[in-house]
Motif scaffolding. Structure first.
Motif, PDB file in Angstrom:
ATOM      1  N   ARG A   1       0.855  -1.126  -0.082  1.00  0.00           N
ATOM      2  CA  ARG A   1      -0.195  -0.116   0.037  1.00  0.00           C
ATOM      3  C   ARG A   1       0.980   1.246   0.020  1.00  0.00           C
ATOM      4  NH1 ARG A   1      -3.050  -3.144   3.561  1.00  0.00           N
ATOM      5  NH2 ARG A   1      -2.083  -2.116   5.545  1.00  0.00           N
ATOM      6  N   GLU A   2       1.928   1.191   0.895  1.00  0.00           N
ATOM      7  CA  GLU A   2       2.703   2.494   0.597  1.00  0.00           C
ATOM      8  C   GLU A   2       3.543   2.631  -0.475  1.00  0.00           C
ATOM      9  OE1 GLU A   2       5.395   1.604   4.214  1.00  0.00           O
ATOM     10  OE2 GLU A   2       4.061   1.885   5.619  1.00  0.00           O
ATOM     11  N   LEU A   3       3.730   1.586  -1.181  1.00  0.00           N
ATOM     12  CA  LEU A   3       4.578   1.831  -2.733  1.00  0.00           C
ATOM     13  C   LEU A   3       3.482   2.299  -3.432  1.00  0.00           C
ATOM     14  CD1 LEU A   3       6.937  -1.433  -2.860  1.00  0.00           C
ATOM     15  CD2 LEU A   3       7.402   0.811  -2.713  1.00  0.00           C
ATOM     16  N   GLN A   4       2.313   1.689  -3.582  1.00  0.00           N
ATOM     17  CA  GLN A   4       1.253   2.300  -4.537  1.00  0.00           C
ATOM     18  C   GLN A   4       1.120   3.607  -4.208  1.00  0.00           C
ATOM     19  OE1 GLN A   4      -1.892  -0.340  -3.832  1.00  0.00           O
ATOM     20  NE2 GLN A   4      -1.179  -1.881  -5.317  1.00  0.00           N
TER      21      GLN A   4
ATOM     22  N   LYS B   1       3.173   6.000  -3.205  1.00  0.00           N
ATOM     23  CA  LYS B   1       4.490   6.587  -3.677  1.00  0.00           C
ATOM     24  C   LYS B   1       4.676   6.644  -5.007  1.00  0.00           C
ATOM     25  CE  LYS B   1       7.072   5.945   0.403  1.00  0.00           C
ATOM     26  NZ  LYS B   1       8.439   5.620   1.141  1.00  0.00           N
ATOM     27  N   ARG B   2       3.829   5.551  -5.714  1.00  0.00           N
ATOM     28  CA  ARG B   2       4.100   5.383  -7.169  1.00  0.00           C
ATOM     29  C   ARG B   2       4.034   6.688  -7.972  1.00  0.00           C
ATOM     30  NH1 ARG B   2       2.066   0.211  -8.705  1.00  0.00           N
ATOM     31  NH2 ARG B   2       4.182  -0.392  -8.283  1.00  0.00           N
ATOM     32  N   PRO B   3       2.726   7.429  -7.773  1.00  0.00           N
ATOM     33  CA  PRO B   3       2.241   8.524  -8.602  1.00  0.00           C
ATOM     34  C   PRO B   3       3.410   9.690  -8.386  1.00  0.00           C
ATOM     35  CG  PRO B   3       0.273   7.562  -7.425  1.00  0.00           C
ATOM     36  CD  PRO B   3       1.517   6.683  -6.802  1.00  0.00           C
ATOM     37  N   GLU B   4       3.800   9.869  -7.142  1.00  0.00           N
ATOM     38  CA  GLU B   4       4.823  10.688  -6.798  1.00  0.00           C
ATOM     39  C   GLU B   4       6.110  10.368  -7.640  1.00  0.00           C
ATOM     40  OE1 GLU B   4       5.423  10.783  -2.754  1.00  0.00           O
ATOM     41  OE2 GLU B   4       3.506  11.188  -2.338  1.00  0.00           O
ATOM     42  N   LEU B   5       6.644   9.181  -7.730  1.00  0.00           N
ATOM     43  CA  LEU B   5       7.690   8.663  -8.261  1.00  0.00           C
ATOM     44  C   LEU B   5       7.695   9.111 -10.041  1.00  0.00           C
ATOM     45  CD1 LEU B   5       8.727   5.598  -6.435  1.00  0.00           C
ATOM     46  CD2 LEU B   5       9.940   7.841  -6.451  1.00  0.00           C
TER      47      LEU B   5
END
Length: 60
Positions: free
Chosen positions: A40-43, A45-49
């Motif tokens: 969930r944390e990676l999901q 962060k994904r749009p930010e990256l």
């Protein structure tokens, strides 16, 4: 309270282990929760990256 303990025995060479199945089940559930939390944390962060990568590409 009378609780039926479920265990099984593992023999590995000269070593002898008694495994508490309830304890192992709880351990596996906790590990699964940790994995789901990281996903969930990676999901999040994904749009930010992806935005950061787009901005870097547009600068080139």
């Amino acid at each position: 309270m009378n609780r039926k303990v479920k265990t099984h025995i593992v023999i590995d060479g000269n070593a002898f282990y008694e495994i508490d199945e309830e304890c192992m089940r709880q351990k596996m559930e906790n590990e699964q929760k940790k994995i789901q939390k990281k996903q969930r944390e990676l999901q999040k962060k994904r749009p930010e990256l992806e935005d950061r990568q787009e901005n870097e590409k547009s600068k080139e």
